[in-house]
Enzyme design. Structure first.
Site, PDB file in Angstrom:
ATOM      1  N   HIS A 264     -44.291  22.000-101.494  1.00 57.09           N
ATOM      2  CA  HIS A 264     -43.727  23.188-102.151  1.00 57.09           C
ATOM      3  C   HIS A 264     -44.783  24.282-102.343  1.00 57.09           C
ATOM      4  CE1 HIS A 264     -39.836  21.288-103.316  1.00 57.09           C
ATOM      5  NE2 HIS A 264     -40.555  20.186-103.310  1.00 57.09           N
TER       6      HIS A 264
ATOM      7  N   ASN B  70     -33.989  20.459-106.409  1.00 59.51           N
ATOM      8  CA  ASN B  70     -33.922  21.004-105.051  1.00 59.51           C
ATOM      9  C   ASN B  70     -32.564  21.659-104.817  1.00 59.51           C
ATOM     10  OD1 ASN B  70     -36.476  20.253-104.194  1.00 59.51           O
ATOM     11  ND2 ASN B  70     -35.802  18.348-103.237  1.00 59.51           N
TER      12      ASN B  70
HETATM   13 FE1  HDE Z   1     -41.900  16.848-106.079  1.00 59.26          FE
HETATM   14  N1  HDE Z   1     -43.884  17.282-106.248  1.00 59.26           N
HETATM   15  N2  HDE Z   1     -42.379  14.909-105.765  1.00 59.26           N
HETATM   16  N3  HDE Z   1     -39.940  16.388-105.742  1.00 59.26           N
HETATM   17  N4  HDE Z   1     -41.408  18.753-106.326  1.00 59.26           N
HETATM   18  C1  HDE Z   1     -44.395  18.506-106.468  1.00 59.26           C
HETATM   19  O1  HDE Z   1     -46.039  18.950-108.058  1.00 59.26           O
HETATM   20  C2  HDE Z   1     -43.578  14.348-105.985  1.00 59.26           C
HETATM   21  C3  HDE Z   1     -39.424  15.163-105.477  1.00 59.26           C
HETATM   22  C4  HDE Z   1     -40.158  19.281-106.410  1.00 59.26           C
HETATM   23  O2  HDE Z   1     -42.298  25.097-107.890  1.00 59.26           O
HETATM   24  C5  HDE Z   1     -45.864  18.472-106.744  1.00 59.26           C
HETATM   25  O3  HDE Z   1     -46.793  20.809-109.104  1.00 59.26           O
HETATM   26  C6  HDE Z   1     -43.509  12.918-105.813  1.00 59.26           C
HETATM   27  C7  HDE Z   1     -37.990  15.167-105.586  1.00 59.26           C
HETATM   28  C8  HDE Z   1     -40.226  20.703-106.599  1.00 59.26           C
HETATM   29  O4  HDE Z   1     -44.172  24.278-108.651  1.00 59.26           O
HETATM   30  C9  HDE Z   1     -46.211  16.984-106.679  1.00 59.26           C
HETATM   31  C10 HDE Z   1     -42.216  12.649-105.474  1.00 59.26           C
HETATM   32  C11 HDE Z   1     -37.669  16.456-105.921  1.00 59.26           C
HETATM   33  C12 HDE Z   1     -41.586  21.005-106.629  1.00 59.26           C
HETATM   34  C13 HDE Z   1     -44.865  16.369-106.378  1.00 59.26           C
HETATM   35  C14 HDE Z   1     -41.505  13.892-105.444  1.00 59.26           C
HETATM   36  C15 HDE Z   1     -38.891  17.199-106.012  1.00 59.26           C
HETATM   37  C16 HDE Z   1     -42.300  19.769-106.460  1.00 59.26           C
HETATM   38  C17 HDE Z   1     -46.691  19.389-105.898  1.00 59.26           C
HETATM   39  C18 HDE Z   1     -41.605  11.299-105.146  1.00 59.26           C
HETATM   40  C19 HDE Z   1     -36.269  17.044-106.120  1.00 59.26           C
HETATM   41  C20 HDE Z   1     -42.228  22.368-106.767  1.00 59.26           C
HETATM   42  C21 HDE Z   1     -47.162  20.501-106.800  1.00 59.26           C
HETATM   43  C22 HDE Z   1     -41.685  10.360-106.204  1.00 59.26           C
HETATM   44  C23 HDE Z   1     -35.577  16.486-107.233  1.00 59.26           C
HETATM   45  C24 HDE Z   1     -42.449  22.766-108.173  1.00 59.26           C
HETATM   46  C25 HDE Z   1     -46.666  20.149-108.104  1.00 59.26           C
HETATM   47  C26 HDE Z   1     -43.021  24.151-108.246  1.00 59.26           C
HETATM   48  C27 HDE Z   1     -43.686  19.652-106.484  1.00 59.26           C
HETATM   49  C28 HDE Z   1     -44.714  15.053-106.289  1.00 59.26           C
HETATM   50  C29 HDE Z   1     -40.140  13.986-105.089  1.00 59.26           C
HETATM   51  C30 HDE Z   1     -38.890  18.593-106.331  1.00 59.26           C
HETATM   52  C31 HDE Z   1     -47.268  16.602-105.669  1.00 59.26           C
HETATM   53  C32 HDE Z   1     -44.668  11.953-105.952  1.00 59.26           C
HETATM   54  C33 HDE Z   1     -37.051  13.987-105.402  1.00 59.26           C
HETATM   55  C34 HDE Z   1     -39.066  21.668-106.720  1.00 59.26           C
HETATM   56  O5  HDE Z   1     -46.699  16.504-107.904  1.00 59.26           O
END
Ligand code: HDE
Length: 715
Positions: free
Chosen positions: A100, A173
């Protein structure tokens, strides 16, 4: 370079206070110790500008020349002004988000429209009309921070609600399900979709070997793949996307009763997508298409809005479903559990500074408030660890919560102290608890409150035995195909063709034959016909059907899953490109523009030259030059041209392409008689979407999908 006399020398750093926290940078510094860099500087010079200083307040006399030993000599180390300026510049970047990375944000307000105290004690849902500020960041997932806005990708839809009980971050999302079921697979998924490790490409694209290799080997991705290959993954605008919390969460009421809840954001402007050909061309015409669209809409006072809806269900209902509600690869059809609208979000203010706000905003799925709780979804559980961890790495300090965009707007007090970049200056000795300092008349600090403090829902209702330690997935997680089939079969014929074609496109970019075949072998479990179309589109032999861990079942198709079945016929938020040239009729242009604006849309004037050209009835400036304003940037097009100018434009590729693309992307084309000569050159055939200017408002902005088979060979 900045001109020494230019107003760009003005120090205009604004600072937004993090709110009424009892310990804030403002209160601790006090009026006397105010951070001067944080307030708009007073005018010191006659021209209204203020003194340029370094970061410690020393006035600078010359911002053009460094200090040197003689006119042609070396630069001196003692030039602290040069050194500080370059030192700071060298460190301007922070690590981009690992996923993202590309995104854009805006401020707004959330209003509760229906109180639901019987479902949750969350403060924000206690009273209809209650409001709180929000910050939203939309993003793509795979590409780097500088990548394009319109790749085929999932969009992040992250909302931070600054409630009176603390921040609630709904980090979702624009697709209601996810690729994987267990957090332990997330690094593998992301590695596979990002640039390939040896060659460093492709950027912001899933159409390559490693992604499809992972997909082919992980059948749990199949449902999400249907969404990702659908038009949902190429949205027209952030303003026209749905948002989903994805996981099942928990609502808890004042009696301590818990129910499951799924969160939905429904765009008031309706859901709208681009076509693939359009998305690819927009990437070249305007790589910032989505962020510009959002910024300009808010700037113009055309505030985008979403309704917040919830699906509520209990353990008994959940246990009767053929899928597991803790599995993030599954959704709950709206026809089964309707989405009840309980609030509305309006984005009404652009950021003042992209870095300070959008880049530094830190979302945490762990930010929830009393009345809302997590569930045992194994993907959500992993996220609860990940985000706090990632913020430390991106923002460099455990004190990232003090950055104004991240700080709550309600008071916060605790005994956490110190750390890198500490900006708070707590007073007194009480930095531990229990303490009895109050007995001596000192401030003993805050205390926990069992009545109003956060309490977790008792997990025992969730059919688990906490004494067992297992690395397993629950039985129903093994059904990987039923909902993929549900999604595919709920689409219109035309949407199904888009999915099949997207699969053909992506798999055509895959170079490993066995990877292609394996994916197609999985598609056979979703829908035989889909598999056939993709195999034929790739010209490969139909592989044997992959063995399914659980035989898929047929679920009742759901119209809510199709964009086209719920298309909104409206001009609101839509943009119409109007082409004109020398001699065009100004009155006709003004009339059309006025009608469009009255209906809530916007008109963008396009001409071969922008500065102002002679038209019938005066001079008219264009908003964009023809070559730089291709029709892919608009939802519909219109043209008002004199025949001689139209004739001239038939020799301009940009003009011919303008109509050819509008036709190819199934848009409404409104034209005058003069334009006909270009329409012929552009192979625009008459149909219900190609209309005289006078009929434009009757037809409006819509996609004429019946035209598509004429212009595109879909799989
Ligand atoms: Fe994320 N995800 N994600 N994700 N995600 C990040 O956090 C992560 C997942 C989502 O505008 C990171 O600050 C793991 C699902 C959005 O700043 C990080 C897993 C969904 C955003 C991270 C998931 C999301 C992130 C990267 C699996 C939808 C952007 C930078 C367990 C429900 C937020 C940060 C923004 C961002 C990890 C799965 C949505 C790396 C480990 C499922 C919208 O921490």
């Amino acid at each position: 370079m900045a001109d020494a006399d230019s107003p760009s020398n003005t120090n205009s750093l604004h600072h937004h206070a993090p709110g009424a926290g009892s310990v804030t940078p403002q209160s601790v510094n006090g009026a006397a110790g105010e951070l001067h860099q944080n307030v708009p500087a007073k005018a010191d010079h006659k021209d209204g500008t203020s003194h340029l200083t370094d970061n410690f307040g020393h006035r600078i006399s010359d911002n053009q020349n460094s200090l040197r030993a003689g006119e042609r000599g070396p630069t001196l180390l003692e030039d602290f002004i040069l050194r500080e300026k370059i030192f700071h510049f060298d460190h301007e970047r922070i690590p981009e988000r690992i996923v993202h990375a590309r995104g854009t944000g805006a401020h707004g307000v959330f209003e509760c429209t229906k109180a639901i105290p019987e479902l949750t004690k969350a403060s924000i849902f206690q009273k209809a009309g209650g409001t709180c500020p929000v910050f939203v960041r939309f993003s793509t997932v795979a590409g780097g921070a500088g990548s394009i806005d319109t790749p085929r990708d999932v969009r992040g839809f992250a909302v931070k609600l600054y409630t009176e009980s603390g921040n609630w971050d709904l980090v979702g999302n624009n697709i209601p399900v996810f690729f994987i079921q267990d957090a332990i697979k997330f690094p593998d998924l992301v590695h596979s979709v990002k640039m390939e490790a040896d060659r460093g490409y492709p950027q912001a694209a899933s159409a390559h070997d490693t992604f499809w290799d992972f997909v082919g080997l992980m059948p749990e991705t199949m449902h999400m793949i249907m969404w990702a290959m659908s038009d949902r993954a190429i949205p027209r605008s952030f303003r026209m996307m749905e948002g989903f919390g994805v996981h099942s969460f928990r609502f808890i009421n004042a009696k301590g009763e818990g129910r499951f809840v799924k969160f939905h954001w429904k765009p008031v402007l309706g859901i709208e997508s681009t076509t693939w050909d359009e998305a690819v061309k927009i990437a070249g015409a305007d790589p910032d298409f989505h962020r510009r669209d959002l910024f300009e809409a808010i700037d113009a006072g055309d505030f985008p809005q979403w309704d917040l809806g919830v699906q509520i269900f209990d353990e008994a209902w959940a246990s009767r479903q053929p899928y597991d509600v803790l599995d993030a690869t599954k959704l709950i059809p709206e026809e089964e559990i309707p989405v009840e609208i309980i609030g509305r979000m309006t984005l009404n203010r652009n950021v003042d500074n992209f870095f300070a706000e959008t880049e530094q905003v830190a979302f945490l799925p762990t930010n929830i408030i009393p009345g809302i709780d997590f569930t045992n979804d194994p993907l959500l559980q992993g996220r609860l660890f990940s985000y706090l961890d990632t913020q430390k790495s991106r923002l460099g300090t455990t004190n990232f919560h003090q950055i104004p965009i991240n700080a709550p707007k309600c008071p916060f007090h605790n005994f956490q102290r110190d750390g890198l970049m500490q900006t708070l200056v707590p007073t007194g000795r009480a930095n531990y608890e229990p303490n009895s300092l109050a007995e001596a008349g000192e401030n003993g600090g805050p205390r926990a409150c069992p009545e109003t403090g956060f309490t977790s829902f008792e997990a025992n209702a969730e059919r688990n035995d906490p004494t067992e330690k297992l690395r397993v997935r629950a039985e129903l997680f093994a059904d990987h195909y039923s909902q993929a089939r549900l999604f595919y079969r709920s689409q219109t014929e035309n949407e199904q063709a888009h999915i099949a074609s997207a699969l053909v496109f992506e798999l055509s970019k895959v170079q490993l034959d066995h990877v292609r075949s394996r994916v197609v072998s999985r598609l056979r479990n979703i829908d035989e016909n889909l598999a056939k179309r993709v195999a034929a589109g790739l010209a490969i032999e139909m592989p044997e059907k992959a063995k399914a861990a659980k035989v898929p079942i047929d679920m009742k198709p759901s119209d809510a899953l199709s964009i086209q079945k719920q298309a909104k016929q409206t001009l609101a938020g839509r943009k119409v490109g109007i082409l004109f040239a020398e001699g065009s009729d100004k009155a006709a242009i003004d009339k059309l523009k006025g009608d469009i604006e009255k209906a809530g849309g916007s008109a963008f004037l396009v001409a071969p030259k922008v500065g102002g050209i002679k038209v019938k009835g005066g001079t008219l400036k264009a908003d964009g030059q023809l070559a730089g304003s291709p029709s892919v940037l608009f939802d519909a097009v219109a043209s008002i041209l004199m025949p001689d100018q139209a004739e001239k434009l038939t020799k301009d590729g940009a003009a011919v392409q303008w109509f050819m693309d509008a036709f190819g992307h199934c848009k409404t084309i409104a034209h005058c008689n003069g334009t006909k000569v270009i329409l012929e050159k552009a192979n625009v055939e008459p149909d219900e979407g190609v209309v005289p200017i006078e009929s434009f408002m009757n037809v409006g902005v819509k996609r004429h999908w019946a035209r598509e088979p004429k212009v595109r060979d879909l799989a």
